[in-house]
Motif scaffolding. Structure first.
Motif: not given
Ligand code: HEC
Length: 127
Positions: A25-53
């Motif tokens: 169960p701990a792993y399953a939960e970690g998986g969900i948290q991880d994927s939220q973290q990944v989605q948040r990271g993607r949005a942040l990469l756009a927000q900080y405009q890392c893609g300008a460079c």
């Protein structure tokens, strides 16, 4: 040749399933948290405009060519050609590149540690 002792075989049979049950169960939960973290990271990469460079697959408008593409990041061995590519070091690099590689052309962009960790989590999904 000596095989594993009977006691050890018994220990593996008994302990591994018990451990898997506890860890499951701990792993399953970690998986969900991880994927939220990944989605948040993607949005942040756009927000900080890392893609300008940088070109960053999966991040809208991130098609910069000033710096290296971050395509296939999860397979890279080094950050900026000199730091071992591990998630916690990548997060530090994103938050304070100048502190890790003085004089680097990558600017420090005032990214918080937790935002940097999320961005690193996304970049490590790139294959
Ligand atoms: C002004 C342009 C610019 C912006 C904006 C920028 N970077 Fe960079 N980045 C660079 C340059 C230049 C390098 C190469 C640094 C070096 O090798 O010393 C670099 C290197 C990197 C690397 C290592 C690349 C490799 O191939 O080893 C990563 C990862 C990275 N940047 C992530 C980010 C993230 C995440 C952001 C947004 C928070 C960002 N960058 C914003 C210019 C930029």
């Amino acid at each position: 040749m000596l095989g594993p002792s009977p006691l050890r075989r018994l220990a593996v049979k008994v302990c591994v399933p018990a451990w898997a049950l506890l860890a499951g169960p701990a792993y399953a939960e970690g998986g969900i948290q991880d994927s939220q973290q990944v989605q948040r990271g993607r949005a942040l990469l756009a927000q900080y405009q890392c893609g300008a460079c940088h070109t960053i697959p999966g991040v809208p408008a991130a098609r910069g060519e000033f710096a290296q593409t971050l395509r296939g990041w999860g397979q890279r061995s080094y950050i900026a050609g000199r730091l071992p590519n591990r998630p916690e070091l990548l997060a530090r690099w994103i938050a304070e590149p100048q502190a890790l590689v003085p004089g680097t052309a990558m600017p420090s962009m005032g990214v918080s540690a937790s935002d940097a960790q999320a961005m690193a989590a996304y970049l490590f999904t790139l294959r």
